[in-house]
Design an enzyme around this catalytic site. Structure first.
Site, PDB file in Angstrom:
ATOM      1  N   ARG A 177      50.042  39.682  21.751  1.00  0.00           N
ATOM      2  CA  ARG A 177      49.299  40.183  22.922  1.00  0.00           C
ATOM      3  C   ARG A 177      50.039  39.807  24.194  1.00  0.00           C
ATOM      4  NH1 ARG A 177      45.337  39.449  19.106  1.00  0.00           N
ATOM      5  NH2 ARG A 177      44.515  41.494  18.506  1.00  0.00           N
ATOM      6  N   ASP A 206      51.112  42.656  15.977  1.00  0.00           N
ATOM      7  CA  ASP A 206      49.744  43.135  16.186  1.00  0.00           C
ATOM      8  C   ASP A 206      49.815  44.527  16.800  1.00  0.00           C
ATOM      9  OD1 ASP A 206      46.839  43.146  16.643  1.00  0.00           O
ATOM     10  OD2 ASP A 206      46.993  40.981  16.290  1.00  0.00           O
ATOM     11  N   HIS A 283      45.589  45.900  12.442  1.00  0.00           N
ATOM     12  CA  HIS A 283      46.359  45.382  13.596  1.00  0.00           C
ATOM     13  C   HIS A 283      47.818  45.818  13.493  1.00  0.00           C
ATOM     14  CE1 HIS A 283      43.194  42.972  15.436  1.00  0.00           C
ATOM     15  NE2 HIS A 283      42.781  42.700  14.219  1.00  0.00           N
ATOM     16  N   ASP A 346      42.772  40.696   8.550  1.00  0.00           N
ATOM     17  CA  ASP A 346      41.492  40.706   9.278  1.00  0.00           C
ATOM     18  C   ASP A 346      41.228  42.078   9.894  1.00  0.00           C
ATOM     19  OD1 ASP A 346      43.749  40.228  10.927  1.00  0.00           O
ATOM     20  OD2 ASP A 346      42.431  39.674  12.587  1.00  0.00           O
ATOM     21  N   GLU A 347      39.962  42.327  10.151  1.00  0.00           N
ATOM     22  CA  GLU A 347      39.500  43.421  11.012  1.00  0.00           C
ATOM     23  C   GLU A 347      40.224  44.734  10.726  1.00  0.00           C
ATOM     24  OE1 GLU A 347      38.231  40.839  14.900  1.00  0.00           O
ATOM     25  OE2 GLU A 347      40.316  41.451  14.796  1.00  0.00           O
ATOM     26  N   TRP A 413      37.766  32.144   9.245  1.00  0.00           N
ATOM     27  CA  TRP A 413      37.611  32.215  10.702  1.00  0.00           C
ATOM     28  C   TRP A 413      36.233  32.715  11.112  1.00  0.00           C
ATOM     29  CZ3 TRP A 413      37.239  36.728  13.876  1.00  0.00           C
ATOM     30  CH2 TRP A 413      37.348  37.937  13.200  1.00  0.00           C
ATOM     31  N   TYR A 438      38.389  28.327  18.102  1.00  0.00           N
ATOM     32  CA  TYR A 438      38.985  29.423  18.872  1.00  0.00           C
ATOM     33  C   TYR A 438      39.175  28.982  20.312  1.00  0.00           C
ATOM     34  CZ  TYR A 438      39.501  33.017  15.394  1.00  0.00           C
ATOM     35  OH  TYR A 438      39.963  33.741  14.331  1.00  0.00           O
ATOM     36  N   PHE A 439      40.381  28.503  20.574  1.00  0.00           N
ATOM     37  CA  PHE A 439      40.629  27.920  21.892  1.00  0.00           C
ATOM     38  C   PHE A 439      40.951  28.977  22.950  1.00  0.00           C
ATOM     39  CE2 PHE A 439      41.831  23.456  20.030  1.00  0.00           C
ATOM     40  CZ  PHE A 439      40.515  23.323  19.589  1.00  0.00           C
ATOM     41  N   TRP A 488      44.512  33.011  20.637  1.00  0.00           N
ATOM     42  CA  TRP A 488      44.798  34.429  20.879  1.00  0.00           C
ATOM     43  C   TRP A 488      45.077  34.591  22.363  1.00  0.00           C
ATOM     44  CZ3 TRP A 488      45.418  36.717  16.407  1.00  0.00           C
ATOM     45  CH2 TRP A 488      44.724  36.245  15.284  1.00  0.00           C
ATOM     46  N   THR A 489      45.976  35.526  22.689  1.00  0.00           N
ATOM     47  CA  THR A 489      46.484  35.503  24.068  1.00  0.00           C
ATOM     48  C   THR A 489      46.228  36.805  24.850  1.00  0.00           C
ATOM     49  OG1 THR A 489      48.677  36.154  23.283  1.00  0.00           O
ATOM     50  CG2 THR A 489      48.262  33.796  23.525  1.00  0.00           C
TER      51      THR A 489
HETATM   52  C1  ACM Z   1      40.799  36.971  13.954  1.00  0.00           C
HETATM   53  O1  ACM Z   1      40.378  36.244  14.862  1.00  0.00           O
HETATM   54  N1  ACM Z   1      40.717  38.293  14.059  1.00  0.00           N
HETATM   55  C2  ACM Z   1      41.392  36.415  12.761  1.00  0.00           C
END
Ligand code: ACM
Ligand code: ZN
Length: 550
Positions: A177, A206, A283, A346-347, A413, A438-439, A488-489
């Site tokens: 990101r 991603d 992703h 994921d997702e 997660w 999740y920072f 995550w950024t």
């Molecule tokens: C995630 O936070 N989508 C692994």
């Protein structure tokens, strides 16, 4: 000890160390660490020189140009007693330190003996010695790092015993990101080393960017590493439309293979393993934009400019998708010696698969019960491919929904439930639930005065209260490999932002992973003072840790 004139820094009382050591046993008297030091190395263990170097770098930080350090190898004594058996002539007038590997200690554990006649650093291996130096860094009082011309630091006699509770103590950094340079990634690795973390999970691909050079597929970095603009702020309506605000500056970057090797080596020297993540099957927009034949429709997409989940994913029906992934993973395995390779998982929406003739055919041929099961089919194939190369697959907990192979590791997660289920069925697990790990979430309720964040709230005390074994039966708790913080950024575009979101919450995560059974919030808050001093000394930005009330 002679030769010690000039300004001295004297430390009194018991030190504050984070993560909290197993024990600190006080002794009588003091020992001076002088700017004139002899270091004796009684080990040939792999990595020991880097641990010694870490001590030298610490000493240089304190004494600057005055440091006069001499390192020499000495042979191990015949007896098991390693305690300070140095030649009579071993520079008694100078301060003496010894590094040794003590086979009675377990890997990564150490005994740090601050004794009247010198300092002994005994590790179960070189990593243990390295962690002992990190502890010493916190034991040295902050005043010693003031840059004044000091001649020695006087430390109280004590013995510290310590070792990690969990074998996996991780941090994930999303460089897709927002891209971070090699030097910035190295800085993150230094921060990890200071906190005795040992796994760097590198989120390299991603929707919004592909960041790893792959020789066989040059378009991945030529096209996939650049998005032409980026959404700024939050999308006001939850949908992206003409009112959405964009930063029109293209954003890009990727790591060449040489840079990746450099980072893997930099991490390894600090006893950190790098686990790469290549996202599959979701992703994936940056990959599909580079090679349209990887998608169900073959349309030409652009590298994504907005956040959140995207329907455009890898086609599972076409054999060419698996050829691509196996080629990519082969090059990834050449670069990363890690036991584990992360394939994301994921997702991943199944919308595109539903109207794709290839995906529909795959369902029929493989007798799969649902479109969702296509993901399990794909992940199982990649898992088998990695296993055939002696590696194991890690995936986000969605991989459980479609069935996982026994050797696959589940990264829990979406809460701990996935991790608990996986552990109960015999899979190994890394716990990183959003609620605690999740920072990229806010760290204070006063969000007006915080940098824009994804949402959610994880204060330091909340991060500290994380119990990775909660809800688990004791007979399966050994399936928990460890814990991880995820950064995550989407809303973090520079390294100061990375530091600020990590610190001091990374210290809470580190104590959960290293000292799981010894946590005490009030005590931790007190002890944090020494680590926060180090954040200041090393010029790191961090959130106000005093704001968290008991
Ligand atoms: C995630 O936070 N989508 C692994
Ligand atoms: Zn398809």
């Amino acid at each position: 000890m002679s030769g010690c004139s000039g300004h001295a820094v004297v430390s009194e009382g018991m030190p504050s160390v984070v993560p909290v050591p197993e024990s600190i046993v006080p002794g009588d008297g003091h020992v001076a660490i002088s700017h004139e030091m002899n270091v004796f190395i009684m080990s040939d263990a792999e990595g020991i020189d880097y641990a010694v170097g870490e001590l030298a770098r610490l000493a240089r930080r304190i004494f600057g140009d005055r440091l006069d350090i001499s390192c020499s190898r000495v042979s191990a004594p015949d007896s098991d007693d390693l305690s300070m058996v140095l030649p009579e002539s071993a520079g008694k007038e100078r301060c003496r330190l010894m590094f040794a590997v003590d086979p009675s200690l377990s890997p990564s554990s150490y005994r740090l003996e601050i004794a009247p006649d010198g300092i002994g650093i005994y590790g179960g291996d070189a990593a243990g010695c390295f962690y002992a130096v990190q502890t010493l860094r916190q034991i040295v009082p902050a005043e010693a790092y003031s840059g004044k011309r000091i001649s020695y630091v006087d430390l109280p006699v004590m013995t510290v015993f310590d070792g990690p509770d969990m074998q996996y103590r991780g941090l994930m950094l999303d460089v897709a990101r927002h891209f971070f340079t090699v030097d910035e990634v190295k800085e993150v690795l230094d921060i990890m080393a200071m906190h005795k973390l040992n796994i760097f999970h590198w989120h390299l691909t991603d929707d919004q960017g592909w960041r790893i050079e792959i020789d066989r597929y040059p378009e991945l970095t030529r096209i996939g590493s650049v998005r032409k603009r980026t959404i700024i702020g939050k999308d006001p309506g939850g949908e992206y439309d003409e009112t959405t605000m964009y930063d029109e500056t293209p954003h890009g970057g990727y790591y060449t293979k040489d840079q990746i090797r450099e980072i893997v080596a930099y991490a390894a020297a600090r006893f950190i393993t790098v686990i790469p993540e290549v996202e599959f099957p979701g992703h994936a927009v940056a990959a599909l934009a580079s090679y349209p034949w990887l998608s169900c429709t073959g349309e030409q997409y652009e590298v994504r400019q907005t956040w959140d989940i995207d329907d455009r994913v890898f086609c599972i029906g076409k054999e060419s998708t698996f050829g691509f992934m196996e080629d990519v993973l082969s090059e990834v395995m050449e670069l990363f010696p890690s036991e584990y390779i992360h394939i994301g998982g994921d997702e991943c929406p199944d919308k595109m698969w539903m109207s794709c003739p290839d995906c529909r055919r795959r369902i029929q041929e493989e007798n799969l019960p649902s479109f969702r099961a296509l993901q399990g089919y794909g992940v199982a194939r990649l898992g088998a491919f990695l296993e055939s190369h002696g590696r194991h697959l890690i995936g986000w907990d969605e991989i459980l929904e479609a069935g996982v192979t026994p050797m696959s590791v589940v990264m829990s997660w979406r809460g701990a439930e996935g991790g608990i289920r996986a552990a109960n069925q015999g899979n190994r697990v890394i716990m990183c639930p959003t609620e605690y790990c999740y920072f990229d979430y806010y760290q204070s309720e006063d969000i007006e005065n915080e940098p824009l964040a994804w949402g959610g709230l994880i204060t330091l005390d909340k991060a500290y209260s994380f119990d990775p074994y909660a809800g688990l039966d004791s007979d399966v708790s050994s399936n928990i490999l460890g814990v991880q913080a995820n950064l995550w950024t989407e809303y973090i575009s520079d390294i100061e932002g990375v530091e600020y979101m990590l610190l001091p919450r990374l210290a809470a995560l580190a104590e959960t992973g290293w000292s799981t059974g010894r946590k005490d919030w009030a005590d931790f808050r007190q002890r944090m003072s020494s680590l926060v001093n180090l954040y200041d000394i090393y010029g790191l930005s961090y959130a106000d840790y005093a704001q968290n009330e008991d």
